[in-house]
Motif scaffolding. Structure first.
Motif: not given
Length: 303
Positions: A47, A49-50, A53, A55, A69, A74, A122, A124
């Motif tokens: 994914a 991800l930052r 971030q 989500v 996650l 996240a 995002a 996910v």
């Protein structure tokens, strides 16, 4: 955030949780729970991800992917339709990752129009197989803050979403996804990492948001043309669109004005060509709420 050895759920805890809650995975809700921590972490890495971030996850179930996650740093808002699962997952998160940034919304994802907190950038999720495409299209339409998507779906559905014009599997999901994003198939996921083990293979499909085609037609108009074009795949566009344009000759004239061969079939056109046809039609939207529901009925793989 680095991998935390005890942060994720394993097979024994998945079954213990389900047993304690009286949860029996159902085909109606498309429930198959991932129980392999290595697979979860592989999905999260894919994914990209930052840290921090926001989500959105649809169908968190018992929390396998949710924990992955959160472990990666996240901020997660999960949408869960099952009240028992929605009620338990905050405790699961607190037990494994105390203080993680997590919220759960009890709702059908097809009904959600707003989410708490910052807008998600995002999506996910391990999407329920029976409503994967409608949920994906609904989320893309209602949350224009989404920059990227990585969802696990039936492998056949992943291929169809990512299919290019001219492919035998190119159809309604391919075109409608292309309205919002560039899509490609990512990782294949073994059916053995699920409980219960599904009868089909799974795969990840990734999408990167982009602007829709520049067109005077509305999205609803374009999607209505797409639905009509693929209603009977063997028909030429001249015949398939005669219902919208009133007659075969009228459809032919409109197609030529849109710079489309009337003898072509829907599977040869990209989303931009469908937008040009919709400009010639200019009819009212008939695709239903948000123009996404009729594209693929629950439990089917259309197009």
């Amino acid at each position: 955030m680095t991998d935390t050895p005890n942060a994720l759920l394993g097979p024994a805890e998945i079954r213990e949780l389900a047993g304690r809650l009286g949860v029996r995975p159902t085909k109606t809700l498309g429930q198959n729970f991932v129980h392999d921590a290595g697979t979860v972490r592989k999905i999260v890495r894919a994914a990209g991800l930052r840290p921090g971030q926001r989500v959105v996850e649809v169908g968190p179930g018992l929390g396998s992917l949710t924990l992955g996650l959160l472990e990666a740093g996240a901020s997660v808002v999960a949408v869960e339709i099952d009240p028992v699962l929605a009620g338990e997952i905050p405790a699961t998160v607190q037990r494994h990752l105390p203080g993680a940034d997590f919220e759960v919304v009890l709702s059908d994802a097809l009904d959600v129009r707003t989410l708490p907190g910052e807008p998600p950038t995002a999506l996910v999720a391990n999407l329920p197989y029976n409503v994967a495409v409608p949920v994906l299209l609904t989320m893309l339409e209602r949350f224009d803050s989404l920059e990227s998507v990585l969802v696990m779906v039936q492998a056949e559905v992943a291929d169809r979403i990512a299919a290019a014009p001219g492919s035998k599997i190119y159809g309604i999901p391919s075109v409608k996804a292309a309205w919002y994003a560039r899509a490609w198939r990512s990782l294949t996921v073994s059916r053995n990492v699920f409980w219960p083990v599904p009868n089909v293979d799974s795969a990840l499909v990734a999408l990167e948001r982009r602007d829709p085609p520049t067109t005077a037609a509305t999205r609803e108009q374009v999607f209505t043309v797409v639905d009509a074009a693929f209603a009977q795949r063997r028909k030429t566009l001249r015949a398939a669109l005669s219902g919208l344009f009133g007659s075969g000759p009228a459809a032919e004239a409109a197609l030529r004005a849109a710079d489309v061969d009337p003898g072509a079939r829907g599977e040869t056109l990209d989303v931009t060509a469908f937008a040009r046809i919709a400009e010639q039609w200019g009819g009212g939207a008939t695709s239903g709420d948000d123009g996404v529901q009729p594209s693929v009925a629950p439990g089917t793989v259309d197009g």
